[in-house]
Each structure stands twice: as C-alpha cells, then as structure tokens.
Enzyme design. Structure first.
Site, mmCIF file in Angstrom:
data_model
loop_
_atom_site.group_PDB
_atom_site.id
_atom_site.type_symbol
_atom_site.label_atom_id
_atom_site.label_comp_id
_atom_site.label_asym_id
_atom_site.label_seq_id
_atom_site.Cartn_x
_atom_site.Cartn_y
_atom_site.Cartn_z
ATOM 1 N N HIS A 209 -1.044 -13.098 -6.525
ATOM 2 C CA HIS A 209 -2.162 -12.377 -5.909
ATOM 3 C C HIS A 209 -2.831 -11.370 -6.837
ATOM 4 C CE1 HIS A 209 0.895 -9.279 -5.447
ATOM 5 N NE2 HIS A 209 -0.081 -8.419 -5.221
HETATM 6 C C1 UD1 Z 1 -2.746 -4.906 -2.274
HETATM 7 C C2 UD1 Z 1 -2.097 -3.907 -3.229
HETATM 8 C C3 UD1 Z 1 -1.027 -4.599 -4.067
HETATM 9 C C4 UD1 Z 1 -0.037 -5.320 -3.189
HETATM 10 C C5 UD1 Z 1 -0.785 -6.287 -2.297
HETATM 11 C C6 UD1 Z 1 0.154 -7.027 -1.379
HETATM 12 C C7 UD1 Z 1 -3.600 -2.148 -4.027
HETATM 13 C C8 UD1 Z 1 -4.425 -1.686 -5.173
HETATM 14 N N1 UD1 Z 1 -3.081 -3.365 -4.166
HETATM 15 O O1 UD1 Z 1 -3.482 -5.826 -3.067
HETATM 16 O O2 UD1 Z 1 -0.347 -3.606 -4.819
HETATM 17 O O3 UD1 Z 1 0.885 -6.009 -3.990
HETATM 18 O O4 UD1 Z 1 -1.731 -5.539 -1.515
HETATM 19 O O5 UD1 Z 1 -0.520 -7.862 -0.546
HETATM 20 O O6 UD1 Z 1 -3.436 -1.449 -3.051
HETATM 21 N N2 UD1 Z 1 -7.044 -9.114 3.470
HETATM 22 C C9 UD1 Z 1 -6.916 -9.867 4.617
HETATM 23 N N3 UD1 Z 1 -6.102 -9.419 5.599
HETATM 24 C C10 UD1 Z 1 -5.396 -8.275 5.478
HETATM 25 C C11 UD1 Z 1 -5.517 -7.529 4.301
HETATM 26 C C12 UD1 Z 1 -6.333 -7.965 3.299
HETATM 27 O O7 UD1 Z 1 -7.536 -10.899 4.762
HETATM 28 O O8 UD1 Z 1 -4.677 -7.909 6.415
HETATM 29 C C13 UD1 Z 1 -7.920 -9.559 2.388
HETATM 30 C C14 UD1 Z 1 -8.943 -8.507 2.027
HETATM 31 O O9 UD1 Z 1 -10.085 -8.672 2.772
HETATM 32 C C15 UD1 Z 1 -9.184 -8.751 0.570
HETATM 33 C C16 UD1 Z 1 -7.874 -9.330 0.076
HETATM 34 O O10 UD1 Z 1 -7.120 -9.713 1.220
HETATM 35 O O11 UD1 Z 1 -10.165 -9.698 0.378
HETATM 36 C C17 UD1 Z 1 -7.119 -8.352 -0.770
HETATM 37 O O12 UD1 Z 1 -6.642 -7.222 -0.015
HETATM 38 P P1 UD1 Z 1 -6.540 -5.755 -0.668
HETATM 39 O O13 UD1 Z 1 -5.801 -4.847 0.218
HETATM 40 O O14 UD1 Z 1 -7.871 -5.359 -1.146
HETATM 41 O O15 UD1 Z 1 -5.704 -5.879 -1.984
HETATM 42 P P2 UD1 Z 1 -4.508 -6.841 -2.366
HETATM 43 O O16 UD1 Z 1 -4.998 -7.742 -3.436
HETATM 44 O O17 UD1 Z 1 -3.881 -7.439 -1.157
#
Ligand code: UD1
Length: 366
Positions: A209
């Site tokens: 990821h």
């Molecule tokens: C975040 C953390 C990372 C952790 C990871 C685990 C930061 C900088 N990064 O990265 O350290 O390892 O989470 O998952 O905080 N999304 C969904 N549903 C959700 C949450 C997110 O669909 O419940 C989507 C968001 O819209 C986005 C993507 O997932 O497009 C990434 O989510 P985001 O929280 O921005 O960062 P991660 O890459 O998950």
C-alpha cells in the site's frame, strides 16, 4: 484526569485495544485516570476500521471527528481544526497518540499548541527515509512529545541520541504485539480459505500500500509480475488496500496465481499470515507480527524503522527492483537452510505487559 486516546487509521486500532483494557482495569481498581477515545475518522469504513473495533472489543469512540479521505495536508488540517474545537470545548489533561499516521501527528501538534502534554506510544523508531509520510509524522510527533513510550531499546537509544533525557523515556514493549499474543487463540479461517484451496504453508500473503509501490501502474505491474514469477505458481493471497485497489483497476490483468480479496479483519488476516509459507509486504507493522509468529517475511522497501527483525534474520529488506525481488523469493523457496533461518520465531518487543507499564508511568506523570 481525563486522557485522550487518539486513533485514526487501521494500524492504530490494534495498538489502542490493550491500552483501553488497561484503563478499564485501572479504573475498576479505583484508579483516577480515565480516557476519552477520539477517532479522527481517517479510516472510516468497516473493512479499514469497524471490523477492528468489533473483533478487538474496542468500545465505540466517545468522539468521531469524521475527517474521511483527502490528501495528507487536507487530513492534517481537518483533524487539527476539529480536534482543537473539541479541546477548547472540553479539554483533556493529556493527549496519548500511537504510531505514525497522519492522525498521530495532527493531534499531537494540536494538543501541544493548547498546552496539553503529549505522550507517544511507539516513539523513537526511525527509518531515516523522509520520502515516507510516516517518517515525517514520527519526527514531528517526537519533537513535541513530553513522554515517550518505546517498543524496543533501539528506539529508546534513538531518542537519547536526539537529546531526549532519560527520565522522559519509558521502554515498555509493543502494544501491537500484546494484542497479537492475546488473540492468537482466536485467529480464524477466512470464509474463502477452503474454496481457494489454501492449506498450511502452501501459499504466500502479499500486502502492498505504500504510495511509492502502488500509485504508478507500470512499476506496480512489474512488481506483481516479479512476485508471481518468484513464487512459482503458488497461490498469492492479496488483501487489497483501498489505495492499491485504485491502481489495480487500471491494470489490464494480474497474474493467475494471485487471489485478490478485500482488506481482512484482524483475526482472519493473522490466521492467513500464521499459516503462510511466507509474507511479502511493504508494511512496517506486519514485519513485527511475522517475526513473533516465525513466518519468513520479504519487505519491499529499501529502509526500515524496525531493524530488530532484520537483525534476527526473520525479515529481509529486498527493495523494489524486480530482479532482486525475483531472486530473493527464489532463494527463499530454493534453500531449506535459508527458509529455516527466516522462520525462527522471535520476540524482541517486550514481555506482553506494555500497557500496564504505561499506566504505571502515567499515574506518576500526570
Ligand atoms: C495510512 C497510513 C499508513 C498506514 C495505512 C494503513 C498515513 C500517512 N498513512 O495510509 O501509515 O500503514 O494507513 O492502511 O497516515 N480509504 C478507504 N476507506 C477507508 C480509509 C481509506 O477507502 O476506510 C481510501 C482513501 O480514500 C484513500 C486511500 O484509502 O484513497 C488511502 O487512505 P489514507 O488514509 O489516505 O492513507 P493510507 O495509504 O491508507
């Protein structure tokens, strides 16, 4: 004394679960510390958040800031605005943050700006890689933390080297590993397990990821190709993170041996890891869990903030070059000796009582 426990994203939830149990125990023994659970809403859907609350017995948050998706700047700013409003309306006496996600840093800054002290659980770990948002989050958080709870002596030493005095550093162990050890007997087969023909040790688990690995379709496809080739047609179970799903959608196809599944709840995910032949990942936390479970782990990164497992030999940093990835998987599968070395179960993360030690320290500090 009211203490805010901050949780925002998936890797936070397993770290706060035993913390909350420890607070309840302290309270039922007549202790004066109480907590307010603040969910920032950085992760918000059932698969990234709700399932973990349910399986790990975490109570409903007292407050949900409902920040949702966005760039890291948008999430940081949004969390700060909403957490500040909460603290102005009903201040707490301490802000306890865990790990290294955006929510960790945003809440630490907000609390400290209002004169509320900050305690950081999993403080002091460092990869030295500023291209990862988590490294910036750790450094900013630790630069304004009052009390540091560390998972290993290496982390404590990093803090001492950066000028933090010994009386502010508490080596307590790893609350995420406490959760792992407490739940191992409850791990359970995912529903798709038998249908996919998975047995003990006949498949790999893959998680990816990191933006650097998954955001660009071409290098991402090349990574998947190298993994498929290296694993020689063995099933590769791939729980797909939402960020990764976006790029997968635009790939024309993916290797036949891959079994794509949704992000898994805690008990199912760790069942798969425990029974896997090996794990291929770009996560940091998972490398700690594979080390304790004795499952060989190849990490597709050039740096790590968790060097203990590398030293123990159960985790190898293999980087992101496709030829190196192919060679490393091949040598793991091709050499019994290599495989044995990497499957040595090892726990450098304390004695399973991290949260009790945090409570003991907090009673003295606040
Ligand atoms: C975040 C953390 C990372 C952790 C990871 C685990 C930061 C900088 N990064 O990265 O350290 O390892 O989470 O998952 O905080 N999304 C969904 N549903 C959700 C949450 C997110 O669909 O419940 C989507 C968001 O819209 C986005 C993507 O997932 O497009 C990434 O989510 P985001 O929280 O921005 O960062 P991660 O890459 O998950």
């Amino acid at each position: 004394m009211l203490i805010d426990i901050i949780a925002g994203a998936r890797p936070n939830f397993m770290k706060i679960a035993p913390m909350i149990k420890a607070f309840h125990k302290h309270k039922s023994n007549g202790g004066a510390l109480c907590y307010r659970l603040v969910h920032t809403g950085q992760h918000y859907d059932a698969r990234m958040s709700g399932d973990f609350f349910e399986q790990l017995g975490i109570p409903m948050p007292d407050v949900n800031l409902e920040i949702g998706s966005g760039t890291q700047a948008e999430q940081t700013a949004g969390i700060m605005v909403k957490y500040e409003a909460l603290l102005r309306g009903k201040p707490s006496g301490l802000c306890l943050v865990v790990g290294d996600v955006t929510s960790t840093m945003a809440c630490a800054i907000t609390a400290q700006r209002l004169g509320i002290p900050v305690a950081h659980v999993e403080a002091g770990i460092r990869s030295g890689d500023w291209s990862m948002p988590e490294e910036i989050n750790r450094m900013v958080t630790d630069s304004i933390t009052n009390w540091f709870f560390t998972t290993t002596e290496i982390a404590s030493e990093n803090l001492r080297r950066s000028g933090v005095s010994d009386d502010r550093i508490f080596f307590v162990g790893n609350t995420m590993i406490d959760t792992l050890l407490a739940n191992m007997d409850r791990f359970r087969e995912p529903a798709f397990w038998k249908g996919m023909g998975l047995n003990g040790k006949n498949y790999f688990v893959l998680t990816l990821h990191r933006p650097a690995n998954v955001d660009q379709s071409k290098p991402f496809a090349a990574l998947l190709g190298a993994i498929a080739e290296g694993t020689r047609g063995l099933p590769v179970v791939f729980p797909v993170h939402p960020r990764t799903a976006k790029t997968l959608q635009v790939l024309p196809d993916f290797p036949d041996s891959f079994r794509l599944v949704d992000p898994q709840p805690y008990l199912e995910f760790n069942y798969m890891v425990k029974n896997a032949l090996g794990v291929i990942t770009d996560s940091g936390g998972i490398t700690e869990e594979t080390t304790v479970m004795g499952v060989p782990c190849l990490t597709l990164r050039d740096t790590t903030e968790r060097p203990e497992a590398i030293r123990a030999g159960t985790v190898k940093l293999v980087g992101t070059q496709v030829d190196v990835i192919f060679n490393e998987i091949s040598s793991l599968l091709g050499s019994e000796e290599e495989y044995k070395k990497m499957s040595y179960a090892h726990n450098p993360y304390g004695d399973g009582k991290a949260c009790q030690k945090i409570i003991v320290a907090l009673k003295e500090l606040v």
